[in-house]
Motif scaffolding. Structure first.
Motif, mmCIF file in Angstrom:
data_model
loop_
_atom_site.group_PDB
_atom_site.id
_atom_site.type_symbol
_atom_site.label_atom_id
_atom_site.label_comp_id
_atom_site.label_asym_id
_atom_site.label_seq_id
_atom_site.Cartn_x
_atom_site.Cartn_y
_atom_site.Cartn_z
ATOM 1 N N VAL A 102 0.737 -1.131 0.170
ATOM 2 C CA VAL A 102 0.098 -0.012 -0.013
ATOM 3 C C VAL A 102 0.955 1.263 0.152
ATOM 4 N N ASP A 103 0.682 2.107 -0.851
ATOM 5 C CA ASP A 103 1.301 3.529 -0.875
ATOM 6 C C ASP A 103 0.443 4.299 0.030
ATOM 7 N N LEU A 104 0.845 4.858 1.327
ATOM 8 C CA LEU A 104 -0.010 5.474 2.174
ATOM 9 C C LEU A 104 0.256 6.938 1.824
ATOM 10 N N GLU A 105 -0.633 7.401 1.202
ATOM 11 C CA GLU A 105 -0.733 8.875 0.748
ATOM 12 C C GLU A 105 -2.211 9.244 0.682
ATOM 13 N N ASP A 106 -2.405 10.800 0.523
ATOM 14 C CA ASP A 106 -3.921 11.032 0.691
ATOM 15 C C ASP A 106 -4.543 11.240 -0.730
ATOM 16 N N THR A 139 9.020 3.252 3.176
ATOM 17 C CA THR A 139 9.068 4.652 2.859
ATOM 18 C C THR A 139 8.721 5.068 1.478
ATOM 19 N N HIS A 140 7.879 5.943 1.160
ATOM 20 C CA HIS A 140 7.328 6.352 -0.220
ATOM 21 C C HIS A 140 7.819 7.879 -0.493
ATOM 22 N N SER A 141 8.874 8.042 -0.014
ATOM 23 C CA SER A 141 9.481 9.535 -0.032
ATOM 24 C C SER A 141 8.942 10.468 0.856
ATOM 25 N N MET A 152 7.941 14.061 0.164
ATOM 26 C CA MET A 152 6.881 14.891 -0.308
ATOM 27 C C MET A 152 6.329 14.586 -1.626
ATOM 28 N N HIS A 153 6.519 13.290 -1.863
ATOM 29 C CA HIS A 153 6.021 12.671 -3.326
ATOM 30 C C HIS A 153 6.091 13.700 -4.348
ATOM 31 N N GLN A 154 7.214 13.711 -4.850
ATOM 32 C CA GLN A 154 7.715 14.497 -6.091
ATOM 33 C C GLN A 154 8.481 13.331 -6.732
ATOM 34 N N ALA A 160 9.557 4.746 -5.015
ATOM 35 C CA ALA A 160 9.606 6.098 -5.742
ATOM 36 C C ALA A 160 7.963 6.387 -5.984
ATOM 37 N N PRO A 161 7.682 7.767 -5.709
ATOM 38 C CA PRO A 161 6.217 8.206 -6.118
ATOM 39 C C PRO A 161 6.278 7.896 -7.596
ATOM 40 N N GLY A 162 5.050 7.386 -8.028
ATOM 41 C CA GLY A 162 4.952 6.967 -9.631
ATOM 42 C C GLY A 162 6.093 6.324 -10.315
ATOM 43 N N PHE A 222 -1.385 -0.602 -3.958
ATOM 44 C CA PHE A 222 -2.862 -0.091 -3.731
ATOM 45 C C PHE A 222 -2.508 1.173 -3.173
ATOM 46 N N HIS A 223 -3.627 2.416 -2.991
ATOM 47 C CA HIS A 223 -3.524 3.408 -2.518
ATOM 48 C C HIS A 223 -5.039 3.468 -1.822
ATOM 49 N N PRO A 224 -5.006 4.198 -0.573
ATOM 50 C CA PRO A 224 -6.093 4.327 0.121
ATOM 51 C C PRO A 224 -7.284 4.811 -0.767
HETATM 52 ZN ZN LIG Z 1 2.107 7.652 -4.616
#
Ligand SMILES: [Zn+2]
Length: 288
Positions: free
Chosen positions: A10-14, A83-85, A87-89, A123-125, A224-226
């Motif tokens: 799971v990528d835990l982000e909003d 970790t998924h970074s 600040m998601h850049q 990494a994000p994306g 997955f993402h929330p």
């Molecule tokens: Zn992400």
């Protein structure tokens, strides 16, 4: 056949952590939107507990700072912390120095929130492209031992279409460090390669085909993402029609789809998968 390796992650982000969109790039943008991550993730955590399944959570430092109690809850329920970074850049859009500062900030924020320092990164994306493989050296010198950023197909935010391994392998960095890697999995459908086990791809793929693909593969990496399970999230401003489709299609059925899969088969965390791999004999790919 040995046990299939199906990794739940799971990528835990909003819901507003959407890449490549001018309306959702900065913290200032994000502050204008109501957060939904706690409510949706709690629903997901309940489902995982009910099915006795564990996942690897790739957590944004931003989420750890703003919702430390959620990160504690993920850890308390026995899921793996990664970790998924911060600040998601996009990785390829940053300088090496900026990437390193972001990575270090994420490690600090996550450690502060739950007491566990991540040793795995995504990494994000999946934005580690051929031009950004310098990132692996920076990961290695900051204590990251496992990477889940490789996307061996073409995609909007990068990907490494020529990457030769379709399963767990080792990456030799430019300076000779070794990282363990769990690339994104790609499914075979006749002659075609398709991505099916995460995000919009998962939501788009019809359930019978999804079950078939999950069952046919020896190695499946999910992501997955929330927000994949939140049909009531607001519409992000500024998205093109194509991206709006990709971001919002299939939200209503996604939770039941995931529940069906979790009922049918066993998944493991990336950490458990690591214990099952014979790293002595696993292939090494050097990224130059
Ligand atoms: Zn992400």
């Amino acid at each position: 056949m040995a046990d299939a390796m199906r990794i739940l992650s799971v990528d835990l982000e909003d819901w507003f952590h959407i890449l490549d969109n001018p309306e959702t790039m900065t913290e200032e943008n994000w502050r204008q939107f109501p957060s939904r991550v706690v409510m949706v993730t709690e629903k997901l955590l309940e489902l995982l507990d009910a099915q006795s399944q564990k996942a690897t959570f790739f957590i944004l430092g931003y989420i750890a700072r703003n919702h430390p109690e959620l990160v504690q809850e993920v850890a308390r329920r026995g899921h793996e912390i990664a970790t998924h970074s911060d600040m998601h850049q996009l990785v390829y859009a940053q300088t090496p120095n900026a990437f390193e500062a972001d990575l270090v900030a994420s490690l600090e924020a996550i450690t502060q929130a739950c007491g566990t320092t991540p040793r795995a990164y995504r990494a994000p994306g999946f934005s580690i492209t051929q031009e950004a493989t310098w990132a692996f050296d920076i990961m290695a010198r900051n204590g990251i031992e496992v990477d889940a950023s490789l996307f061996p197909a073409r995609r909007a935010h990068g990907g490494l279409p020529g990457f030769p391994e379709a399963g767990p392998c080792q990456i030799q960095t430019q300076s000779g460090q070794i990282l363990r890697a769990f690339p994104m999995s790609v499914g075979k459908l006749g002659p075609a390669n398709i991505v099916f086990s995460g995000g919009g791809y998962f939501r788009l793929t019809p359930r019978p085909l999804l079950n078939r693909l999950f069952q046919a593969q020896d190695y499946v990496m999910t992501y997955f993402h929330p927000r994949d399970f939140d049909p009531d999230q607001p519409m992000i401003p500024g998205l093109t029609l194509a991206r709006r489709f990709k971001s919002y299609v299939g939200l209503r059925g996604a939770f039941a789809k995931l529940e069906g899969l979790l009922t049918r088969m066993d998944f493991i965390t990336m950490g458990t998968a690591e214990d099952r791999v014979d790293w002595q004999t696993s292939p090494t790919v050097s990224v130059q």
